[in-house]
Write a protein that holds these residues in place. Structure first.
Motif, PDB file in Angstrom:
ATOM      1  N   GLU B 170     -50.337 -78.746  80.821  1.00  0.00           N
ATOM      2  CA  GLU B 170     -51.227 -78.005  79.918  1.00  0.00           C
ATOM      3  C   GLU B 170     -50.904 -76.517  79.937  1.00  0.00           C
ATOM      4  O   GLU B 170     -50.871 -75.858  78.898  1.00  0.00           O
ATOM      5  CB  GLU B 170     -52.691 -78.244  80.308  1.00  0.00           C
ATOM      6  CG  GLU B 170     -53.160 -79.656  79.993  1.00  0.00           C
ATOM      7  CD  GLU B 170     -54.667 -79.803  80.111  1.00  0.00           C
ATOM      8  OE1 GLU B 170     -55.333 -78.842  80.554  1.00  0.00           O
ATOM      9  OE2 GLU B 170     -55.177 -80.881  79.735  1.00  0.00           O
ATOM     10  N   ASP B 171     -50.633 -76.002  81.141  1.00  0.00           N
ATOM     11  CA  ASP B 171     -50.271 -74.580  81.242  1.00  0.00           C
ATOM     12  C   ASP B 171     -49.021 -74.281  80.428  1.00  0.00           C
ATOM     13  O   ASP B 171     -48.946 -73.279  79.723  1.00  0.00           O
ATOM     14  CB  ASP B 171     -50.024 -74.196  82.711  1.00  0.00           C
ATOM     15  CG  ASP B 171     -51.309 -74.252  83.526  1.00  0.00           C
ATOM     16  OD1 ASP B 171     -52.396 -74.286  82.904  1.00  0.00           O
ATOM     17  OD2 ASP B 171     -51.221 -74.265  84.766  1.00  0.00           O
ATOM     18  N   GLU B 173     -47.836 -75.978  77.918  1.00  0.00           N
ATOM     19  CA  GLU B 173     -48.104 -76.115  76.477  1.00  0.00           C
ATOM     20  C   GLU B 173     -48.679 -74.816  75.926  1.00  0.00           C
ATOM     21  O   GLU B 173     -48.250 -74.323  74.879  1.00  0.00           O
ATOM     22  CB  GLU B 173     -49.066 -77.276  76.220  1.00  0.00           C
ATOM     23  CG  GLU B 173     -48.410 -78.648  76.382  1.00  0.00           C
ATOM     24  CD  GLU B 173     -49.430 -79.785  76.424  1.00  0.00           C
ATOM     25  OE1 GLU B 173     -48.998 -80.929  76.667  1.00  0.00           O
ATOM     26  OE2 GLU B 173     -50.638 -79.527  76.234  1.00  0.00           O
ATOM     27  N   ASP B 174     -49.645 -74.265  76.678  1.00  0.00           N
ATOM     28  CA  ASP B 174     -50.236 -73.008  76.223  1.00  0.00           C
ATOM     29  C   ASP B 174     -49.221 -71.875  76.267  1.00  0.00           C
ATOM     30  O   ASP B 174     -49.226 -70.989  75.417  1.00  0.00           O
ATOM     31  CB  ASP B 174     -51.474 -72.668  77.070  1.00  0.00           C
ATOM     32  CG  ASP B 174     -52.635 -73.612  76.739  1.00  0.00           C
ATOM     33  OD1 ASP B 174     -52.683 -74.091  75.584  1.00  0.00           O
ATOM     34  OD2 ASP B 174     -53.456 -73.890  77.620  1.00  0.00           O
ATOM     35  N   GLU B 195     -50.759 -86.403  71.714  1.00  0.00           N
ATOM     36  CA  GLU B 195     -51.640 -85.231  71.770  1.00  0.00           C
ATOM     37  C   GLU B 195     -50.843 -83.940  71.836  1.00  0.00           C
ATOM     38  O   GLU B 195     -51.158 -82.953  71.169  1.00  0.00           O
ATOM     39  CB  GLU B 195     -52.569 -85.324  72.988  1.00  0.00           C
ATOM     40  CG  GLU B 195     -53.634 -86.380  72.836  1.00  0.00           C
ATOM     41  CD  GLU B 195     -54.857 -86.069  73.690  1.00  0.00           C
ATOM     42  OE1 GLU B 195     -54.864 -85.021  74.378  1.00  0.00           O
ATOM     43  OE2 GLU B 195     -55.797 -86.877  73.686  1.00  0.00           O
ATOM     44  N   GLU B 196     -49.804 -83.961  72.650  1.00  0.00           N
ATOM     45  CA  GLU B 196     -48.982 -82.767  72.807  1.00  0.00           C
ATOM     46  C   GLU B 196     -48.344 -82.383  71.473  1.00  0.00           C
ATOM     47  O   GLU B 196     -48.305 -81.211  71.095  1.00  0.00           O
ATOM     48  CB  GLU B 196     -47.896 -83.026  73.862  1.00  0.00           C
ATOM     49  CG  GLU B 196     -47.008 -81.840  74.150  1.00  0.00           C
ATOM     50  CD  GLU B 196     -46.117 -82.097  75.355  1.00  0.00           C
ATOM     51  OE1 GLU B 196     -46.491 -81.684  76.465  1.00  0.00           O
ATOM     52  OE2 GLU B 196     -45.053 -82.734  75.202  1.00  0.00           O
ATOM     53  N   TYR B 199     -51.082 -80.870  69.247  1.00  0.00           N
ATOM     54  CA  TYR B 199     -51.615 -79.638  69.811  1.00  0.00           C
ATOM     55  C   TYR B 199     -50.678 -78.460  69.567  1.00  0.00           C
ATOM     56  O   TYR B 199     -51.111 -77.344  69.292  1.00  0.00           O
ATOM     57  CB  TYR B 199     -51.862 -79.831  71.307  1.00  0.00           C
ATOM     58  CG  TYR B 199     -52.452 -78.632  71.993  1.00  0.00           C
ATOM     59  CD1 TYR B 199     -53.738 -78.196  71.688  1.00  0.00           C
ATOM     60  CD2 TYR B 199     -51.726 -77.933  72.945  1.00  0.00           C
ATOM     61  CE1 TYR B 199     -54.286 -77.090  72.299  1.00  0.00           C
ATOM     62  CE2 TYR B 199     -52.273 -76.819  73.574  1.00  0.00           C
ATOM     63  CZ  TYR B 199     -53.555 -76.394  73.245  1.00  0.00           C
ATOM     64  OH  TYR B 199     -54.091 -75.305  73.867  1.00  0.00           O
ATOM     65  N   ASP B 227     -56.849 -74.129  71.726  1.00  0.00           N
ATOM     66  CA  ASP B 227     -57.050 -74.184  73.168  1.00  0.00           C
ATOM     67  C   ASP B 227     -57.289 -75.615  73.589  1.00  0.00           C
ATOM     68  O   ASP B 227     -57.758 -76.442  72.801  1.00  0.00           O
ATOM     69  CB  ASP B 227     -58.174 -73.232  73.610  1.00  0.00           C
ATOM     70  CG  ASP B 227     -59.542 -73.768  73.277  1.00  0.00           C
ATOM     71  OD1 ASP B 227     -60.203 -74.323  74.168  1.00  0.00           O
ATOM     72  OD2 ASP B 227     -59.934 -73.638  72.092  1.00  0.00           O
ATOM     73  N   GLN B 228     -56.928 -75.880  74.821  1.00  0.00           N
ATOM     74  CA  GLN B 228     -56.849 -77.259  75.294  1.00  0.00           C
ATOM     75  C   GLN B 228     -58.124 -78.066  75.021  1.00  0.00           C
ATOM     76  O   GLN B 228     -58.065 -79.164  74.480  1.00  0.00           O
ATOM     77  CB  GLN B 228     -56.537 -77.278  76.794  1.00  0.00           C
ATOM     78  CG  GLN B 228     -55.139 -76.775  77.134  1.00  0.00           C
ATOM     79  CD  GLN B 228     -54.044 -77.768  76.793  1.00  0.00           C
ATOM     80  OE1 GLN B 228     -54.319 -78.912  76.424  1.00  0.00           O
ATOM     81  NE2 GLN B 228     -52.796 -77.341  76.901  1.00  0.00           N
ATOM     82  N   LYS B 232     -58.617 -79.938  71.082  1.00  0.00           N
ATOM     83  CA  LYS B 232     -58.466 -81.379  71.250  1.00  0.00           C
ATOM     84  C   LYS B 232     -59.753 -82.152  70.987  1.00  0.00           C
ATOM     85  O   LYS B 232     -59.728 -83.377  70.900  1.00  0.00           O
ATOM     86  CB  LYS B 232     -57.929 -81.679  72.660  1.00  0.00           C
ATOM     87  CG  LYS B 232     -56.446 -81.323  72.774  1.00  0.00           C
ATOM     88  CD  LYS B 232     -55.861 -81.664  74.128  1.00  0.00           C
ATOM     89  CE  LYS B 232     -54.389 -81.263  74.161  1.00  0.00           C
ATOM     90  NZ  LYS B 232     -53.789 -81.425  75.489  1.00  0.00           N
TER      91      LYS B 232
END
Lengths: 258, 262
Positions: B170-171, B173-174, B195-196, B199, B227-228, B232
């Motif tokens: 997640e980090d 991805e951001d 999802e990735e 996103y 944002d995560q 989502k």
């Protein structure tokens, strides 16, 4: 805990070594057999010969030939290996030759070499170099051919090529295995120094040992053998230290692989 | 700016294997495109063809109209095997410098780009570490830093976060969204994570089972700021996730049906 056991193992090794030397010393103490002089006498002769009377005349020429021949052989083996390893067709074409040359005991070439290139110092250096090439060459070719494909693909994707690729990627990538070959070559080099000097020389440590044997100076002969053993031990230790230094930046994986 | 025209890839050999049948798509300047598909669907093969590391059997790849036949300076590739794509004997900075030196970038600019890229991936001051002294997530950050310091116009990423833990993922991805907003780059991102793909991207291209074709294309009409948790849980996000999932699933069903018949 593991550190402790490794120290204990090293101490145990030293202890066994010391026990054997002591056994030799005590067992040979009263020896009257001229072929097995007491170790005490051998060490006396060792002191007389090698601290430092014969060092310039016999030890220095031997070590010089060893160093020059070895370094030429390693450089040639690694250099050729780097070029052959990346060319699959060439590699397949020359592999049988390399295998043959590596399997041929280099000492078998000595009589021929004496006839062809004479018994001078450069002839010996050449023979030592020739003997050292093969283990290094074989290891380098294998290392380069089996380099991690992701390393070469990354280089390709970032357009790193030519000399830069050779020097920054291929050589360091193959280095652990090149050094493994260089270590095998070190033993070969010492053998070649001693044997070439025994066969055709007027100086050097090999010549000293064979000359002492022929003149029945057996304690001198033993002192030469002792010296050769110590040299082998010392250059191996030196090699390991250099190797560790060269592979430090490779991280734990690089050091253990060789 | 990146065009793929009827690209096909067949591996020749004793049993020829048709990995990609026919893929056509184009990516516009500044776009973030995600390629998703079932595992083994030739995503990596496609990306290798895009980067010029591999050549397609049929069709072609063009960047700004020029045909790609080998890796070009305007593209950088982040490998899935991040650990192995960094050279262990080089430090973090040396790893980043090597492509720049090869490209003939000036010394002062190299330093500037390296420092900035390391800061942008959150690794400032790590210049002199070796890759083997870093965790997996940090190694991937270095690989990303190397790519952005190269200043490509197109960044290709091959399942870059497939082998890191969920939190790190997640980090990262951001981090990609952040980098995307800082650098003017077109990004093509391959993943098997639905999802990735949604996103991160502006457009999701779903690939079929091999021999691979484009199964479906989904524009992602979510706000740029993501944002995560928030993004989502948006209804649009969930709807899209279901649609993409269904597209992948349907394709698998079709293949299974064909196999059953045969």
């Amino acid at each position: 805990m593991r550190r402790l056991t490794s120290v204990a193992h090293r101490l145990l090794g030293l202890l066994v070594f010391a026990v054997l030397v002591a056994a030799w010393w005590l067992g040979s103490q009263n020896s009257l057999n001229p072929f097995y002089p007491p170790l005490e006498v051998i060490t006396q002769h060792f002191r007389d010969n090698w601290l430092f009377e014969r060092v310039p005349g016999d030890l220095v020429p031997s070590m010089w030939r060893l160093a020059v021949g070895y370094l030429i052989g390693v450089a040639a083996g690694a250099g050729l290996g780097m070029l052959i390893g990346v060319r699959p067709r060439l590699r397949r074409a020359v592999t049988p030759v390399i295998d043959f040359m590596r399997s041929l005991p280099p000492t078998a070439l000595i009589p021929t070499a004496i006839v062809v290139i004479g018994i001078g110092s450069s002839g010996k250096v050449g023979l030592i170099a020739l003997a050292c090439v093969w283990p290094v060459l074989l290891n380098t070719v294998t290392a380069v051919a089996n380099l991690d494909v992701i390393w070469s693909q990354t280089a390709k994707a970032y357009r790193i090529s030519g000399w830069r690729y050779l020097r920054r990627v291929q050589l360091p990538g193959a280095l652990p295995q090149i050094l493994a070959g260089a270590r095998a070559a070190l033993a070969v080099a010492l053998i070649m120094v001693v044997v070439t000097e025994m066969v055709g020389s007027t100086e050097g440590i090999g010549h000293f040992v064979i000359q002492a044997q022929r003149t029945f100076a057996l304690a001198d002969m033993w002192s030469g053998v002792l010296l050769i053993g110590l040299i082998g031990f010392a250059i191996n230790a030196l090699f390991v230290a250099v190797q560790r230094g060269l592979l430090r930046s490779h991280g734990p994986r690089g050091t253990t692989r060789s | 700016m990146l065009e793929v025209q009827s690209l096909g890839k067949t591996y020749l050999g004793s049993t020829p294997h048709e990995a990609i049948r026919d893929i056509s798509c184009s990516v516009t300047e500044g776009e973030f495109v995600a390629l998703v598909g079932p595992s083994g669907c030739g995503k990596t093969t496609l990306l290798r063809c895009l980067s010029g590391l591999d050549s397609p059997t049929t069709g072609e790849v063009r960047v700004d109209g020029a045909r790609v036949i080998e890796p070009v300076a305007s593209m950088a590739l982040v490998f899935q095997e991040y650990g192995r794509s960094l050279y262990p004997w080089l430090t973090v900075e040396q790893n980043m410098r090597l492509p720049l030196e090869a490209a003939g970038v000036s010394r002062s600019e190299i330093r500037e780009r390296c420092d900035r890229a390391l800061t942008d991936v959150g690794l400032q001051g790590m210049n002199d570490r070796h890759p083997w002294q870093l965790s997996g997530g940090m190694q991937q950050r270095v690989a990303i830093a190397r790519a952005i310091a190269y200043r490509p116009r197109i960044l290709l990423m091959d399942e870059p976060f497939a082998s890191v833990d969920a939190q790190t993922r997640e980090d990262l991805e951001d981090l990609m969204l952040d980098i995307r907003s800082r650098y003017d780059m077109t990004i093509v991102f391959v993943t098997h994570d639905i999802e990735e793909s949604i996103y991160l991207s502006d457009r999701v291209i779903v690939l079929s089972q091999p021999p691979t074709t484009v199964a479906k294309v989904f524009p992602v009409n979510l706000p740029r700021e993501r944002d995560q948790l928030g993004t989502k849980s948006l209804p649009e996000f969930i709807e899209l996730r279901t649609a993409v999932h269904r597209a992948i699933r349907r394709d698998e069903d079709v293949t299974a049906g064909a196999l059953a018949k045969a």
